[in-house]
Motif scaffolding. Structure first.
Motif, PDB file in Angstrom:
ATOM      1  N   HIS A 173       0.826  -1.200   0.000  1.00 29.19           N
ATOM      2  CA  HIS A 173       0.000   0.000   0.000  1.00 29.19           C
ATOM      3  C   HIS A 173       0.864   1.255   0.000  1.00 29.19           C
ATOM      4  O   HIS A 173       0.516   2.251  -0.666  1.00 29.19           O
ATOM      5  CB  HIS A 173      -0.915  -0.004   1.226  1.00 29.19           C
ATOM      6  N   GLU A 174       1.964   1.207   0.711  1.00 26.66           N
ATOM      7  CA  GLU A 174       2.879   2.356   0.691  1.00 26.66           C
ATOM      8  C   GLU A 174       3.440   2.590  -0.724  1.00 26.66           C
ATOM      9  O   GLU A 174       3.556   3.742  -1.185  1.00 26.66           O
ATOM     10  CB  GLU A 174       4.018   2.129   1.684  1.00 26.66           C
ATOM     11  N   LEU A 207     -10.226   6.089  -1.022  1.00 27.51           N
ATOM     12  CA  LEU A 207     -10.051   4.661  -0.770  1.00 27.51           C
ATOM     13  C   LEU A 207      -8.658   4.351  -0.240  1.00 27.51           C
ATOM     14  O   LEU A 207      -8.484   3.460   0.630  1.00 27.51           O
ATOM     15  CB  LEU A 207     -10.308   3.875  -2.058  1.00 27.51           C
ATOM     16  N   THR A 208      -7.668   5.088  -0.799  1.00 30.55           N
ATOM     17  CA  THR A 208      -6.291   4.875  -0.329  1.00 30.55           C
ATOM     18  C   THR A 208      -6.157   5.222   1.148  1.00 30.55           C
ATOM     19  O   THR A 208      -5.507   4.490   1.941  1.00 30.55           O
ATOM     20  CB  THR A 208      -5.326   5.720  -1.165  1.00 30.55           C
ATOM     21  N   GLN A 209      -6.772   6.351   1.522  1.00 36.31           N
ATOM     22  CA  GLN A 209      -6.702   6.755   2.931  1.00 36.31           C
ATOM     23  C   GLN A 209      -7.421   5.755   3.843  1.00 36.31           C
ATOM     24  O   GLN A 209      -6.940   5.411   4.938  1.00 36.31           O
ATOM     25  CB  GLN A 209      -7.294   8.161   3.086  1.00 36.31           C
ATOM     26  N   LYS A 210      -8.559   5.260   3.385  1.00 38.04           N
ATOM     27  CA  LYS A 210      -9.297   4.286   4.193  1.00 38.04           C
ATOM     28  C   LYS A 210      -8.507   2.999   4.374  1.00 38.04           C
ATOM     29  O   LYS A 210      -8.463   2.420   5.473  1.00 38.04           O
ATOM     30  CB  LYS A 210     -10.631   3.965   3.530  1.00 38.04           C
ATOM     31  N   ARG A 211      -7.864   2.522   3.311  1.00 36.18           N
ATOM     32  CA  ARG A 211      -7.098   1.269   3.411  1.00 36.18           C
ATOM     33  C   ARG A 211      -5.895   1.447   4.327  1.00 36.18           C
ATOM     34  O   ARG A 211      -5.558   0.532   5.102  1.00 36.18           O
ATOM     35  CB  ARG A 211      -6.648   0.822   2.011  1.00 36.18           C
ATOM     36  N   ARG A 212      -5.253   2.660   4.226  1.00 32.79           N
ATOM     37  CA  ARG A 212      -4.118   2.909   5.125  1.00 32.79           C
ATOM     38  C   ARG A 212      -4.568   2.870   6.583  1.00 32.79           C
ATOM     39  O   ARG A 212      -3.885   2.296   7.460  1.00 32.79           O
ATOM     40  CB  ARG A 212      -3.485   4.251   4.780  1.00 32.79           C
ATOM     41  N   ASP A 213      -5.714   3.498   6.828  1.00 36.99           N
ATOM     42  CA  ASP A 213      -6.215   3.491   8.222  1.00 36.99           C
ATOM     43  C   ASP A 213      -6.462   2.065   8.732  1.00 36.99           C
ATOM     44  O   ASP A 213      -6.147   1.715   9.890  1.00 36.99           O
ATOM     45  CB  ASP A 213      -7.492   4.304   8.318  1.00 36.99           C
TER      46      ASP A 213
END
Length: 834
Positions: free
Chosen positions: A385-386, A437-443
Motif C-alpha cells: 500500500h505504501e 479509498l487509499t486513505q481508508k485502506r491505510r487506516d
C-alpha cells in the motif's frame, strides 16, 4: 468680315469708289472663276455673251446654297415644267403629248433644254411661232442667234426656279442689247446674287450649330447612362460580397476551414481583379464625362444618390477592410484548429495511459484481504500500500496535465468540448475516489500494523526502487511518443537537443535498472541459498522483473523512432525555409519594381518634353510593360499558395507580404490608367480650346516650376505662378479665380484646372444665347418654331430629338403644335434632365 461681305450695291454705284474698287472687283470675280477653269480681263467684254457670267453665278450658287433635297427638287421641277408647258401652249405652240414627269425624269422625246429654248424665243421675240415647231430649228436658233440670251437667261431661270424668283430676266437687255455693257450694272447684278445667297448661308450656319449642340448633349446623355449602369452593378457586387466576408461562423474541422481559405484565394485571384478594373474604368469614364461637359459649357454631371465616385470609393474601402479582417480571421481559426487537434490528441493519449493505470485500482483498494492474512501477509499488504501511495503521488502530475489540457480546449472553444469535459470529470472523480479509498485502506492497515512485525526488506526495497523506475519509464515512453508542432528550424532543433539530452540519461537509467534487477536477483539467491519457496509474487508491488525488462526494451525501441520523426520534421522545416526564401527572393524584386514604376509614371506625367501624343505613347508603353509583368505576380501568388498550404504564416527574409504586393499592383494599374486618362483629357482640352503644343508646354513648364506637391499647387504657389505670367491680381480678383479653379474648396489647384483656367476666357464655346439665335433664324424671327420647320431644316435624328424635348409654346396668334425653342435652349445649359 470677308471681302465678299464688303460688297454693297449702293457703294458700287458711287463714282468715287468705282476707280478704286474696279481692280478689287475683278480679282474677286476671278477668285471664283478659277474654280471653273477661267477668268475675266475686261468686265464689259467678258460678261457680254453671258457665258462667264453664267459660270460665276454657278460657282457662287454652288458655294452659298445648301444642297437641295432631291425629292423636293424634283417636285419643284415638275411644277415649273407644267407652268412652262402652259405658257408655251398659250402662245399657240403644239407640243408632243407627254407629261412633265417624263420630261423631268428624261424618259420623253422632249428635253428640259428644248422647253427652256421655246420659252426664251417668246422672251426675246426673235423668231416666229412656226419656227419653234421643229427641233432642228430650235437647236440652230439657239446656237446662232440666242447664245448670249440663252447663257444669261438659262442661268437666271435655273437659279430663280430653285431659289430666287425675283432675279429672273433682271439684266438681260442691259447685257445683250448693249454694245458695251455697263460695268456698274454688272457689278450691282452680281452683288445682288451674293446678298440673296447670304440668307441661305445664315440658315445653314444656324442649323449646323444646333446639330452640333444636340449631338454633344446626346453623347453626354449616353455617357451618363453608362456611368449609372456600371456604378449600380459595382455597388450591387460590393453589397453582395460584404455579407459573405463578414460571415465569421467557424468550421469545426481543419479541412473545412482550409476550404474556406481556398474559396477566399479564388475570390482574390479570380473574382475581385475584374471588379478592380471596373472601378478604375468607372473613375476614368466619370473624369472623361466631366471634361466633355466642361469643354461644351455644360453643368457638371451629378450621379444618382449613392452613386458618386466618393460613394463607390467608400464602399470599396469598406469592402477591403472587411476583406482584410476576414483573411486574418481565417488564419487565426486555422491556427486555433491546428492547436485544438494537437491538444485533443494529446489529451486522449494521457487519458488512455491514466485510465490504463487506474484500471482495477478501486477494486484492489476496496478489498479486505488483510482480515484473514498472516503477519507476513499483512506487512506485505502494508508495504504494498505504501508503494501504491508512492505511485499514486507520482501520477498526480498526469492528472493535473489532463485537467490543464481540458481547460485549454475549453478556452479555445473545441467543438467536442462536452466529451472532453465528461472524460476529464470522470478521471478527476475517479482520482478523488482513489484518494479516499487509499486513505481508508491505510487506516485499516495501520490498525493491524502492530500485529505484524516481520517484513521482507528485499521485496520492499525492490518495490520502492521498481515503482519510481517504472514511472520514469512510463514518462519516457510518453515523451518519446509525444506529438509536437513546430514552425521553424530553430524549434525543431530545440526538440532535437532535448531528445539528445534524454539519450544522454539512458546509461544512468540502465544502471538503475540493473540495480533494481540486482535486488530481485538477491531475493532469488537468498531463497535458493536458504531453500525458501517463493510464490513468485512480490507482496509489495505488482511490478515484476519481466515488466521492467519489457518496458526497458520498449523505451530502447522508441528512441530511434523518435530520432526518425525528428529528422523528418527537420526536412519539412527545411522545405518550408526554402519556400520562404523562394517567396522572399521574388517579393524583394517585385516590391521595389512596383515602387519604381510608380515613380516613373509620376515623372512622365510632369515631364514637359515632347507632345501629349508622345506622352500618351510612352504611358501606353509603360502600361503594356506592366501588363506583361503580370506573370511574375501570378508566380508569386503560386509560391504564396504553396506557403499557406504548408501552414507557413511568417517570413523573416522579406518585408513584403502577398497583401502588400497585391495592393501595390492594384495601385500601379489604377495609377497608370488614371495618368493615361489625364493625358487624354489634356488632349481633349487642347483640341477643344485650340491650344498649340507650344502653349501647352509653356503652361506645363510654369505649373511644374511652382508645383511642390507632385501635380498640385497651393493657393500661394498658384498666385505666384499667375504673377510670373503677367497677371496683376488683387484679393477680390484672385478669390474669383480660385472659385473657378477650386470650386470644391479643396485648397489645391490641379494641372487640369490650371489648363482650364488659362484657356477658358479665350476659347470659343457655344452658349444658350447663340443656340436661341440660331433657332430664331430657322423660325424666321418668330418666338416659336413649328414641327415642319424643324424637320425641314435639321437632319431627321436631330429634328426628332428637338420635337420630343421641346415644350408647347404658350402665346396668342400661334399655330397649333408650336414649340418653345427658348426654354429648350436654356435647358441645354442649365440643370435639367436633357
Amino acid at each position: 468680315m470677308t471681302q465678299e461681305d464688303d460688297w454693297d450695291r449702293d457703294l458700287l454705284l458711287d463714282p468715287a469708289w468705282e476707280k478704286q474698287q474696279r481692280k478689287t472687283f475683278t480679282a474677286w470675280c476671278n477668285s471664283h472663276l478659277r474654280k471653273a477653269g477661267t477668268q475675266i480681263e475686261n468686265i464689259e467684254e467678258d460678261f457680254r455673251n453671258g457665258l462667264k457670267l453664267m459660270l460665276l453665278l454657278e460657282v457662287i450658287s454652288g458655294e452659298r446654297l445648301p444642297k437641295p433635297d432631291k425629292g423636293k427638287m424634283r417636285f419643284h421641277k415638275i411644277a415649273n415644267v407644267n407652268k412652262a408647258l402652259d405658257f408655251i401652249c398659250s402662245k399657240g405652240v403644239k407640243l408632243v403629248s407627254i407629261g412633265a414627269e417624263e420630261i423631268v425624269d428624261g424618259n420623253g422625246k422632249m428635253t428640259l433644254g428644248m422647253i427652256w429654248t421655246i420659252i426664251l424665243r417668246f422672251a426675246i421675240q426673235d423668231i416666229s411661232v412656226e419656227e419653234t415647231s421643229a427641233k432642228e430649228g430650235l437647236l440652230l436658233w439657239c446656237q446662232r442667234k440666242t447664245a448670249p440670251y440663252r447663257n444669261v437667261n438659262v442661268q437666271n431661270f435655273h437659279i430663280s426656279d430653285t431659289h430666287l424668283y425675283a432675279c429672273f430676266f433682271l439684266m438681260r437687255d442691259d447685257i445683250v442689247n448693249t454694245p458695251k455693257p455697263d460695268e456698274k450694272a454688272i457689278m450691282t447684278y452680281v452683288s445682288c446674287f451674293y446678298h440673296a445667297f447670304a440668307g441661305a448661308e445664315q440658315a445653314e450656319t444656324a442649323a449646323n450649330r444646333i446639330c452640333k449642340v444636340l449631338a454633344v448633349n446626346q453623347e453626354n446623355e449616353k455617357l451618363m447612362e453608362e456611368y449609372e449602369k456600371l456604378a449600380s452593378e459595382l455597388l450591387e457586387w460590393i453589397r453582395r460580397t460584404i455579407p459573405w466576408l463578414e460571415n465569421r461562423v467557424a468550421e469545426q474541422t481543419m479541412r473545412s476551414m482550409q476550404q474556406k481559405l481556398e474559396d477566399f484565394r479564388d475570390y482574390r485571384r479570380i473574382h475581385k481583379p475584374p471588379r478592380v478594373q471596373e472601378k478604375c474604368q468607372l473613375e476614368i469614364n466619370f473624369n472623361t464625362l466631366q471634361t466633355k461637359l466642361r469643354l461644351s459649357n455644360r453643368p457638371a454631371f451629378m450621379p444618382s444618390e449613392g452613386k458618386m465616385v466618393s460613394d463607390i470609393a467608400n464602399a470599396w474601402k469598406g469592402l477591403e477592410q472587411v476583406e482584410k479582417g476576414y483573411e486574418e480571421w481565417l488564419l487565426t481559426e486555422i491556427r486555433r484548429l491546428e492547436r485544438l487537434d494537437h491538444l485533443a490528441e494529446k489529451f486522449k493519449q494521457k487519458c488512455s495511459m491514466h485510465e490504463s493505470w487506474t484500471g482495477g485500482k478501486e477494486d484492489l483498494l476496496s478489498q479486505k484481504d488483510y482480515e484473514s492474512a498472516s503477519l507476513m501477509e499483512i506487512r506485505a499488504l502494508m508495504r504494498k500500500h505504501e508503494a501504491f501511495e508512492s505511485d499514486l503521488a507520482a501520477h498526480q502530475d498526469r492528472v493535473e496535465q489532463i485537467a490543464a489540457i481540458a481547460q485549454e480546449l475549453n478556452e479555445l472553444d473545441y467543438h467536442d468540448a462536452a466529451t472532453v469535459n465528461a472524460r476529464c470529470q470522470g478521471i478527476c472523480d475517479q482520482w478523488d475516489n482513489l484518494g479516499t479509498l487509499t486513505q481508508k485502506r491505510r487506516d485499516s492497515l495501520e490498525r493491524v500494523e502492530k500485529l505484524w512485525e516481520t517484513i521482507d526488506q528485499l521485496y520492499l526495497e525492490f518495490a520502492k526502487r521498481a515503482a519510481p523506475f517504472n514511472n520514469w519509464m512510463d514518462g519516457a515512453m510518453e515523451d518519446l511518443q509525444d506529438m509536437f508542432i513546430v514552425h521553424s528550424i530553430e524549434e525543431i532543433q530545440s526538440l532535437i537537443t532535448a531528445h539528445d539530452q534524454f539519450k544522454a540519461t539512458l546509461p544512468e537509467a540502465d544502471k538503475e535498472r540493473m540495480a533494481t534487477m540486482g535486488i530481485h536477483n538477491e531475493i532469488l539467491k537468498i531463497a535458493q541459498t536458504y531453500g525458501i519457496k517463493l510464490s513468485g509474487i512480490n507482496p509489495y508491488t505488482n511490478l515484476s522483473p519481466q515488466d521492467i525488462s519489457n518496458k526497458w526494451d520498449a523505451v530502447k525501441h522508441l528512441v530511434p523512432l523518435r530520432d526518425q520523426m525528428l529528422q523528418e520534421e527537420v526536412a519539412r522545416q527545411q522545405a518550408n525555409e526554402r519556400l520562404r526564401r523562394q517567396f522572399a527572393a521574388q517579393a524583394n524584386i517585385i516590391g521595389p519594381w512596383i515602387q519604381t514604376k510608380m515613380e516613373e509614371i509620376s515623372h512622365v506625367s510632369v515631364d514637359i518634353a515632347g507632345s501629349l501624343e508622345e506622352q500618351m505613347n510612352s504611358l501606353k508603353q509603360y502600361e503594356q510593360n506592366i501588363i506583361n509583368y503580370k506573370s511574375n505576380i501570378d508566380k508569386l501568388e503560386g509560391d504564396h499558395q504553396l506557403s499557406q498550404e504548408s501552414l507557413i504564416f511568417d517570413n523573416k527574409h522579406t518585408n513584403y507580404t502577398m497583401e502588400h504586393v497585391r495592393v501595390g499592383w492594384e495601385q500601379l494599374l489604377t495609377t497608370i490608367a488614371r495618368t493615361i486618362n489625364e493625358v487624354e483629357n489634356q488632349i481633349l482640352t487642347r483640341d477643344a480650346k485650340g491650344i498649340s503644343q507650344e502653349q501647352l508646354n509653356e503652361f506645363r513648364a510654369s505649373f511644374n516650376h511652382f508645383d511642390r506637391r507632385n501635380g498640385m499647387m497651393d493657393p500661394d504657389d498658384f498666385r505666384a505662378c499667375l504673377i510670373s505670367m503677367g497677371y496683376d491680381l488683387g484679393e477680390v480678383e484672385f478669390a474669383r479665380i480660385m472659385t473657378l479653379v477650386d470650386p470644391n474648396n479643396t485648397g489645391v489647384v490641379t494641372f487640369q484646372a490650371f489648363i482650364d483656367f488659362m484657356t477658358r476666357e479665350t476659347a470659343e464655346t457655344d452658349t444658350a444665347e447663340q443656340v436661341m439665335a440660331s433657332f430664331k433664324i430657322l423660325a424666321s424671327d418668330k418666338n416659336y418654331i413649328t414641327v415642319d420647320e424643324l424637320r425641314r431644316e435639321l437632319p431627321p435624328e436631330q429634328a426628332e430629338y428637338c420635337i420630343s424635348r421641346m415644350t408647347r409654346f404658350i402665346g396668342t396668334d400661334c399655330p397649333t403644335g408650336a414649340l418653345d425653342y427658348i426654354s429648350f435652349s436654356s435647358a441645354l445649359y442649365g440643370e435639367s434632365d436633357l
